[in-house]
Motif scaffolding. Structure first.
Motif, PDB file in Angstrom:
ATOM      1  N   GLN A  29      25.888  44.989  43.596  1.00 16.59           N
ATOM      2  CA  GLN A  29      26.620  43.932  42.906  1.00 16.59           C
ATOM      3  C   GLN A  29      27.606  43.313  43.891  1.00 16.59           C
ATOM      4  O   GLN A  29      28.327  44.047  44.580  1.00 16.59           O
ATOM      5  CB  GLN A  29      27.390  44.485  41.703  1.00 16.59           C
ATOM      6  N   SER A  30      27.635  41.993  43.971  1.00 13.19           N
ATOM      7  CA  SER A  30      28.592  41.321  44.851  1.00 13.19           C
ATOM      8  C   SER A  30      29.962  41.297  44.184  1.00 13.19           C
ATOM      9  O   SER A  30      30.077  41.145  42.964  1.00 13.19           O
ATOM     10  CB  SER A  30      28.133  39.906  45.174  1.00 13.19           C
ATOM     11  N   VAL A  31      30.993  41.469  45.008  1.00 21.61           N
ATOM     12  CA  VAL A  31      32.372  41.512  44.523  1.00 21.61           C
ATOM     13  C   VAL A  31      33.214  40.605  45.411  1.00 21.61           C
ATOM     14  O   VAL A  31      33.115  40.661  46.642  1.00 21.61           O
ATOM     15  CB  VAL A  31      32.927  42.954  44.567  1.00 21.61           C
ATOM     16  N   ASP A  32      34.043  39.766  44.824  1.00 23.42           N
ATOM     17  CA  ASP A  32      34.931  38.906  45.599  1.00 23.42           C
ATOM     18  C   ASP A  32      36.096  39.714  46.167  1.00 23.42           C
ATOM     19  O   ASP A  32      36.517  40.727  45.589  1.00 23.42           O
ATOM     20  CB  ASP A  32      35.492  37.780  44.719  1.00 23.42           C
ATOM     21  N   PHE A  33      36.611  39.263  47.294  1.00 24.50           N
ATOM     22  CA  PHE A  33      37.839  39.857  47.807  1.00 24.50           C
ATOM     23  C   PHE A  33      38.946  39.711  46.776  1.00 24.50           C
ATOM     24  O   PHE A  33      39.040  38.695  46.082  1.00 24.50           O
ATOM     25  CB  PHE A  33      38.261  39.174  49.118  1.00 24.50           C
ATOM     26  N   HIS A  34      39.760  40.744  46.643  1.00 22.86           N
ATOM     27  CA  HIS A  34      40.927  40.798  45.752  1.00 22.86           C
ATOM     28  C   HIS A  34      40.543  40.880  44.267  1.00 22.86           C
ATOM     29  O   HIS A  34      41.439  40.924  43.416  1.00 22.86           O
ATOM     30  CB  HIS A  34      41.853  39.582  45.975  1.00 22.86           C
ATOM     31  N   GLN A  35      39.249  40.918  43.952  1.00 24.36           N
ATOM     32  CA  GLN A  35      38.830  41.074  42.560  1.00 24.36           C
ATOM     33  C   GLN A  35      39.015  42.532  42.147  1.00 24.36           C
ATOM     34  O   GLN A  35      38.485  43.449  42.781  1.00 24.36           O
ATOM     35  CB  GLN A  35      37.363  40.677  42.405  1.00 24.36           C
ATOM     36  N   VAL A  36      39.774  42.782  41.095  1.00 23.68           N
ATOM     37  CA  VAL A  36      40.060  44.147  40.653  1.00 23.68           C
ATOM     38  C   VAL A  36      38.904  44.659  39.791  1.00 23.68           C
ATOM     39  O   VAL A  36      38.489  44.012  38.826  1.00 23.68           O
ATOM     40  CB  VAL A  36      41.379  44.211  39.858  1.00 23.68           C
ATOM     41  N   ILE A  37      38.388  45.825  40.177  1.00 27.57           N
ATOM     42  CA  ILE A  37      37.275  46.454  39.462  1.00 27.57           C
ATOM     43  C   ILE A  37      37.775  47.743  38.819  1.00 27.57           C
ATOM     44  O   ILE A  37      38.459  48.547  39.458  1.00 27.57           O
ATOM     45  CB  ILE A  37      36.104  46.774  40.425  1.00 27.57           C
ATOM     46  N   GLN A  38      37.407  47.940  37.559  1.00 29.31           N
ATOM     47  CA  GLN A  38      37.810  49.142  36.828  1.00 29.31           C
ATOM     48  C   GLN A  38      36.598  50.044  36.646  1.00 29.31           C
ATOM     49  O   GLN A  38      35.567  49.636  36.111  1.00 29.31           O
ATOM     50  CB  GLN A  38      38.388  48.760  35.459  1.00 29.31           C
ATOM     51  N   LEU A  39      36.726  51.293  37.109  1.00 29.09           N
ATOM     52  CA  LEU A  39      35.680  52.300  36.912  1.00 29.09           C
ATOM     53  C   LEU A  39      36.329  53.519  36.265  1.00 29.09           C
ATOM     54  O   LEU A  39      36.927  54.360  36.955  1.00 29.09           O
ATOM     55  CB  LEU A  39      35.030  52.699  38.240  1.00 29.09           C
ATOM     56  N   GLY A  40      36.236  53.615  34.956  1.00 33.23           N
ATOM     57  CA  GLY A  40      36.912  54.699  34.260  1.00 33.23           C
ATOM     58  C   GLY A  40      38.411  54.589  34.460  1.00 33.23           C
ATOM     59  O   GLY A  40      39.020  53.557  34.171  1.00 33.23           O
ATOM     60  N   ASP A  41      39.020  55.654  34.993  1.00 38.34           N
ATOM     61  CA  ASP A  41      40.471  55.657  35.226  1.00 38.34           C
ATOM     62  C   ASP A  41      40.835  55.126  36.612  1.00 38.34           C
ATOM     63  O   ASP A  41      42.010  55.149  36.993  1.00 38.34           O
ATOM     64  CB  ASP A  41      41.015  57.086  35.077  1.00 38.34           C
ATOM     65  N   ILE A  42      39.846  54.678  37.370  1.00 39.85           N
ATOM     66  CA  ILE A  42      40.085  54.227  38.736  1.00 39.85           C
ATOM     67  C   ILE A  42      39.967  52.708  38.829  1.00 39.85           C
ATOM     68  O   ILE A  42      39.040  52.112  38.283  1.00 39.85           O
ATOM     69  CB  ILE A  42      39.083  54.890  39.708  1.00 39.85           C
ATOM     70  N   ARG A  43      40.929  52.094  39.503  1.00 37.96           N
ATOM     71  CA  ARG A  43      40.880  50.663  39.794  1.00 37.96           C
ATOM     72  C   ARG A  43      40.804  50.493  41.313  1.00 37.96           C
ATOM     73  O   ARG A  43      41.410  51.257  42.060  1.00 37.96           O
ATOM     74  CB  ARG A  43      42.146  49.956  39.281  1.00 37.96           C
ATOM     75  N   PHE A  44      40.051  49.482  41.748  1.00 38.95           N
ATOM     76  CA  PHE A  44      40.041  49.212  43.189  1.00 38.95           C
ATOM     77  C   PHE A  44      39.805  47.725  43.435  1.00 38.95           C
ATOM     78  O   PHE A  44      39.290  47.002  42.585  1.00 38.95           O
ATOM     79  CB  PHE A  44      38.960  50.042  43.902  1.00 38.95           C
ATOM     80  N   HIS A  45      40.197  47.294  44.613  1.00 42.74           N
ATOM     81  CA  HIS A  45      39.868  45.942  45.062  1.00 42.74           C
ATOM     82  C   HIS A  45      39.645  45.971  46.571  1.00 42.74           C
ATOM     83  O   HIS A  45      40.022  46.934  47.252  1.00 42.74           O
ATOM     84  CB  HIS A  45      40.951  44.930  44.680  1.00 42.74           C
ATOM     85  N   LEU A  46      39.017  44.928  47.077  1.00 38.46           N
ATOM     86  CA  LEU A  46      38.679  44.828  48.493  1.00 38.46           C
ATOM     87  C   LEU A  46      39.523  43.744  49.154  1.00 38.46           C
ATOM     88  O   LEU A  46      39.782  42.697  48.566  1.00 38.46           O
ATOM     89  CB  LEU A  46      37.190  44.495  48.668  1.00 38.46           C
ATOM     90  N   ARG A  47      39.906  44.009  50.422  1.00 34.38           N
ATOM     91  CA  ARG A  47      40.649  43.019  51.197  1.00 34.38           C
ATOM     92  C   ARG A  47      39.918  42.792  52.520  1.00 34.38           C
ATOM     93  O   ARG A  47      39.430  43.744  53.132  1.00 34.38           O
ATOM     94  CB  ARG A  47      42.081  43.500  51.482  1.00 34.38           C
ATOM     95  N   PRO A  48      39.833  41.538  52.981  1.00 30.40           N
ATOM     96  CA  PRO A  48      39.101  41.265  54.223  1.00 30.40           C
ATOM     97  C   PRO A  48      39.807  41.873  55.436  1.00 30.40           C
ATOM     98  O   PRO A  48      41.033  41.820  55.547  1.00 30.40           O
ATOM     99  CB  PRO A  48      39.088  39.736  54.305  1.00 30.40           C
ATOM    100  N   VAL A  49      39.008  42.448  56.350  1.00 28.29           N
ATOM    101  CA  VAL A  49      39.581  43.026  57.567  1.00 28.29           C
ATOM    102  C   VAL A  49      38.972  42.433  58.835  1.00 28.29           C
ATOM    103  O   VAL A  49      39.260  42.884  59.946  1.00 28.29           O
ATOM    104  CB  VAL A  49      39.438  44.567  57.586  1.00 28.29           C
TER     105      VAL A  49
END
Length: 342
Positions: A29-49
């Motif tokens: 699944q494609s995900v945009d940078f800074h898009q917050v994803i919720q997986l159960g009790d865990i949240r994450f997002h990606l930042r460009p490096v």
């Protein structure tokens, strides 16, 4: 492998085939940078490096804590990619250290490449460049296109002989907002370079008149179409081979850079009479000083714990010592199978 007797097995079979690879793509699944994803009790997002197109660090939040995984961190002043985005405040950072004991040379890469091309053209020779399909092949196309446009090298045929690198080049042009090149620069790069997609296109390069440039995989000459061009042209003193990336120990590329007089390709020992050059400043990894600057630009608190990963032992230790001496972060090397608690 079977045809060239390169396997220990009598009838070697692949671990997976094209059908398996295509089937697994449905799971992505494609995900945009800074898009917050919720997986159960865990949240994450990606930042460009900025390492390559789409390279990201992962910021994970759970149970009131925030942990960052740097991934491969790019350069601050890369020719092609934008600099890495600053990190937010973290409770812990897992940080790569690939260049923990090395510093990039401050060299004019365009001038270095122009000199190599012009000297080879003057001899009536051609240029072979083993290149990684993602990132390095695109930078080389851009550099050669720029040099021809500026009149610093003659307009000569440049061939990208790698189906994967061709596909990746088109993706880079599709996502121009993710790198430094403008739409016109992307179009010029792709229209200047000749794309050799089929096996027939690749074989036809043997009939091309000198001088010309061939960019092909793999970057360390461990496989790919570059080997067929090596078999044909390494024995000619007019040929120049440019290594534009890291050559791991034991690879054909490393052996050639170290001065091997012959290398084995498809069961045959090929004499190395070509001129060898290294463009050492094109790495997509930030060195230890660039990563230190990236950390300083981020919102990390002075005592943030940093655990170093993804580096050779010498690089890990050198980067640990450097960061301990020059920052206030709590820096250590992550141990194998160790458990870190916050």
């Amino acid at each position: 492998l079977g045809r060239h007797k390169l396997s220990r097995h009598e009838n070697p079979e692949p671990l997976y085939d094209q059908e398996d690879a295509e089937a697994c793509m449905e799971l992505f699944q494609s995900v945009d940078f800074h898009q917050v994803i919720q997986l159960g009790d865990i949240r994450f997002h990606l930042r460009p490096v900025g390492h390559i197109l789409g390279a990201a660090c992962v910021i994970i939040e759970a149970e009131g804590k925030c942990v960052g995984f740097s991934g491969d961190v790019g350069r601050l002043n890369d020719i092609f990619m934008r600099p890495p985005a600053p990190l937010p405040a973290l409770d812990m950072l897992m940080l790569e250290s690939t260049y923990g004991d090395r510093r990039h040379e401050d060299v004019d890469l365009l001038s270095q490449l122009a000199d190599i091309v012009n000297e080879t053209v003057d001899k009536g020779g051609n240029i072979l460049i083993p290149a990684f399909a993602v990132g390095r092949a695109q930078v080389l196309q851009h550099m050669l296109t720029d040099l021809m446009k500026a009149g610093r090298i003659p307009r000569l045929p440049v061939y990208l002989d790698s189906p994967m690198a061709i596909d990746v080049s088109e993706i880079y042009c599709r996502y121009e907002d993710q790198h430094r090149l403008s739409s016109s620069e992307c179009h010029e790069m792709c229209s200047t370079v000749h794309y050799s997609r089929s096996v027939q296109d690749s074989k036809a390069l043997a009939d091309q008149a000198y001088p010309h440039v061939i960019i092909a995989g793999s970057g360390m000459a461990t496989g790919g179409r570059i080997l067929h061009h090596f078999k044909r042209l390494l024995g000619q003193h007019r040929t120049t081979v440019i290594f534009a990336g890291y050559q791991a120990g034991g690879t054909r590329g490393a052996k050639m850079v170290d001065g091997a007089e012959r290398i084995k390709i498809h069961g045959d020992w090929i004499p190395v009479k070509a001129r060898l050059e290294v463009l050492s400043g094109l790495s997509g990894h930030g060195d230890f000083t660039e990563i230190e600057q990236w950390l300083a630009q981020s919102d990390l608190a002075p005592e943030t714990p940093i655990n170093l990963i993804h580096g050779d032992p010498d690089a890990l230790e050198a980067m640990k010592d450097h960061l301990r001496q020059n920052t206030r972060f709590e820096v250590d090397v992550a141990g194998y199978q160790s458990i870190l608690r916050l």
